[in-house]
Design an enzyme around this catalytic site. Structure first.
Site, PDB file in Angstrom:
ATOM      1  N   THR A 182     -54.586 -30.238  16.408  1.00 18.45           N
ATOM      2  CA  THR A 182     -53.671 -30.469  15.287  1.00 18.45           C
ATOM      3  C   THR A 182     -53.873 -29.447  14.167  1.00 18.45           C
ATOM      4  O   THR A 182     -54.992 -29.022  13.906  1.00 18.45           O
ATOM      5  CB  THR A 182     -53.843 -31.902  14.726  1.00 18.45           C
ATOM      6  OG1 THR A 182     -53.492 -32.811  15.736  1.00 18.45           O
ATOM      7  CG2 THR A 182     -52.989 -32.167  13.519  1.00 18.45           C
ATOM      8  N   ARG A 210     -46.753 -41.302  24.425  1.00 12.73           N
ATOM      9  CA  ARG A 210     -47.680 -41.589  23.320  1.00 12.73           C
ATOM     10  C   ARG A 210     -47.429 -40.656  22.107  1.00 12.73           C
ATOM     11  O   ARG A 210     -47.292 -39.457  22.238  1.00 12.73           O
ATOM     12  CB  ARG A 210     -49.119 -41.408  23.824  1.00 12.73           C
ATOM     13  CG  ARG A 210     -50.207 -41.695  22.777  1.00 12.73           C
ATOM     14  CD  ARG A 210     -50.658 -40.456  22.053  1.00 12.73           C
ATOM     15  NE  ARG A 210     -51.709 -40.755  21.074  1.00 12.73           N
ATOM     16  CZ  ARG A 210     -52.145 -39.892  20.154  1.00 12.73           C
ATOM     17  NH1 ARG A 210     -51.634 -38.690  20.094  1.00 12.73           N
ATOM     18  NH2 ARG A 210     -53.080 -40.240  19.298  1.00 12.73           N
ATOM     19  N   GLY A 212     -48.978 -39.882  18.154  1.00 10.66           N
ATOM     20  CA  GLY A 212     -50.109 -40.132  17.250  1.00 10.66           C
ATOM     21  C   GLY A 212     -49.663 -40.308  15.806  1.00 10.66           C
ATOM     22  O   GLY A 212     -48.497 -40.617  15.523  1.00 10.66           O
ATOM     23  N   GLY A 236     -55.707 -40.347  16.282  1.00 16.04           N
ATOM     24  CA  GLY A 236     -54.479 -40.787  15.632  1.00 16.04           C
ATOM     25  C   GLY A 236     -54.285 -42.283  15.530  1.00 16.04           C
ATOM     26  O   GLY A 236     -53.770 -42.787  14.524  1.00 16.04           O
TER      27      GLY A 236
HETATM   28  N1  ASP Z   1     -54.231 -36.888  15.150  1.00 17.90           N
HETATM   29  C1  ASP Z   1     -53.730 -36.242  16.332  1.00 17.90           C
HETATM   30  C2  ASP Z   1     -53.153 -37.276  17.268  1.00 17.90           C
HETATM   31  O1  ASP Z   1     -53.726 -38.346  17.392  1.00 17.90           O
HETATM   32  C3  ASP Z   1     -54.755 -35.499  17.078  1.00 17.90           C
HETATM   33  C4  ASP Z   1     -55.580 -34.568  16.288  1.00 17.90           C
HETATM   34  O2  ASP Z   1     -55.612 -34.586  15.089  1.00 17.90           O
HETATM   35  O3  ASP Z   1     -56.242 -33.774  16.940  1.00 17.90           O
HETATM   36  O4  ASP Z   1     -52.174 -36.996  17.913  1.00 17.90           O
END
Ligand code: ASP
Length: 315
Positions: A182, A210, A212, A236
């Site tokens: 991310t 899915r 996040g 997430g």
């Molecule tokens: N927060 C992101 C998600 O759950 C993943 C991440 O921050 O790496 O999709």
């Protein structure tokens, strides 16, 4: 002219110096610096916070090292499905997309949703149709292919496991060695306007569509001139359950906490209590920045008109 500031992140997790080669460390630092410079240049030229964070995120999305845009992870079906959100704290306008494919810069599409649709959140094929209608740049599947992401996916694709980026390990190992992808950016411009944005490929081997926290306004992304702008990274599901980004804003607005205090409460107390590993970056209306995480590291950087500037990877 008020103090202006840009903060960025490229994901949080078990980012340890001993796992890094000098070349990779340099590549991450350079990638973050390029994004920081591009966004900061916009602020210096009296550009808006929205344009500054977009400029920074586009650079990170184009960099294969980060799990967003070009470097997005593979889903269970072996494709990339990306999520992104942007919010303008001056008018509380927001735009999000989820599960989009072949969009070169999902943040551009999220901004297009914010400015040129009557909606806030578009998903899947509809969001892709909107991208085509608005002339947003698309790329073929090959553009999003990278060997290390493919190998990362191959190691878990036959299982029900899913993983949180930048790792070649199986779930058991992941649990002790979590790394999140991310990218995010938050800015306060010369007029004191705040904006925040987040973009991600989500989790390796994710299925059932899915989504996040990243594209969910108030969870992974939030901005309000009255309080702050926030972009999150981490597991997430926990950031959704704690409505993490908006909670920081609420702690400031209703309880009078500073940005740093509010972020500390959310990251080190509320998230940790439910096993929510990760971090967040934020800027308040005075241009103060905070970068807070409960994981071993977070790819991050900040630059402000008061002369402060840094890039860091580890705790
Ligand atoms: N927060 C992101 C998600 O759950 C993943 C991440 O921050 O790496 O999709």
């Amino acid at each position: 002219m008020s103090k202006f500031t840009l903060v960025i992140h490229g994901g949080a997790g078990t980012i340890l110096k001993e796992d890094m080669t000098p070349e990779l460390e340099k590549a991450y630092q350079e990638g973050l610096q390029q994004a920081l410079d591009a966004g900061y240049a916009v602020l210096e030229e009296e550009g808006s916070a929205v344009n500054a964070i977009k400029a920074a995120i586009v650079i990170l999305e184009d960099n294969v090292l980060f799990n967003a845009g070009r470097g997005s992870v593979f889903t269970k079906k072996g494709v990339q499905e990306m999520d992104a959100a942007i919010m303008d704290g001056s008018d509380l306008e927001a735009g999000s997309v989820a599960g989009v494919r072949n969009v070169r810069n999902p943040i551009e599409l999220a901004a297009e949703v914010m400015r040129n649709s009557n909606h806030v959140f578009l998903s899947g094929k509809g969001a892709n149709d909107f991208a085509i209608k608005q002339g947003i740049k698309l790329e073929p599947d090959e553009y999003f292919f990278s060997q290390f992401r493919y190998d990362q996916w191959k190691s878990i694709r036959d299982s029900d496991n899913y993983s949180l980026d930048h790792t070649h390990q199986r779930l058991e190992e992941l649990m002790k060695d979590k790394k999140f992808g991310t990218v995010g950016a938050v800015a306060c411009d010369q007029k004191g306007n705040i904006a925040a944005a987040t973009s991600t490929g989500g989790m390796t081997n994710k299925k059932y569509g899915r989504i996040g926290d990243s594209p969910l306004i108030g969870c992974g992304t939030y901005a309000n001139n009255k309080t702050c702008g926030i972009s999150c990274t981490g597991h997430g599901e926990m950031f959704i359950r704690t409505v993490a980004a908006y909670d920081v804003s609420c702690l400031m607005e209703y309880k009078g906490h500073s940005l740093q205090e509010a972020m500390h409460i959310v990251v080190h107390d509320k998230l940790l209590k439910i096993g929510g590993e990760g971090g967040m970056i934020g800027v308040d209306a005075e241009g103060n920045a905070a970068l807070v995480f409960n994981s071993a590291g977070m790819y991050r950087g900040m630059k402000s008109s008061d002369g402060s500037s840094h890039i860091a990877l580890y705790r």
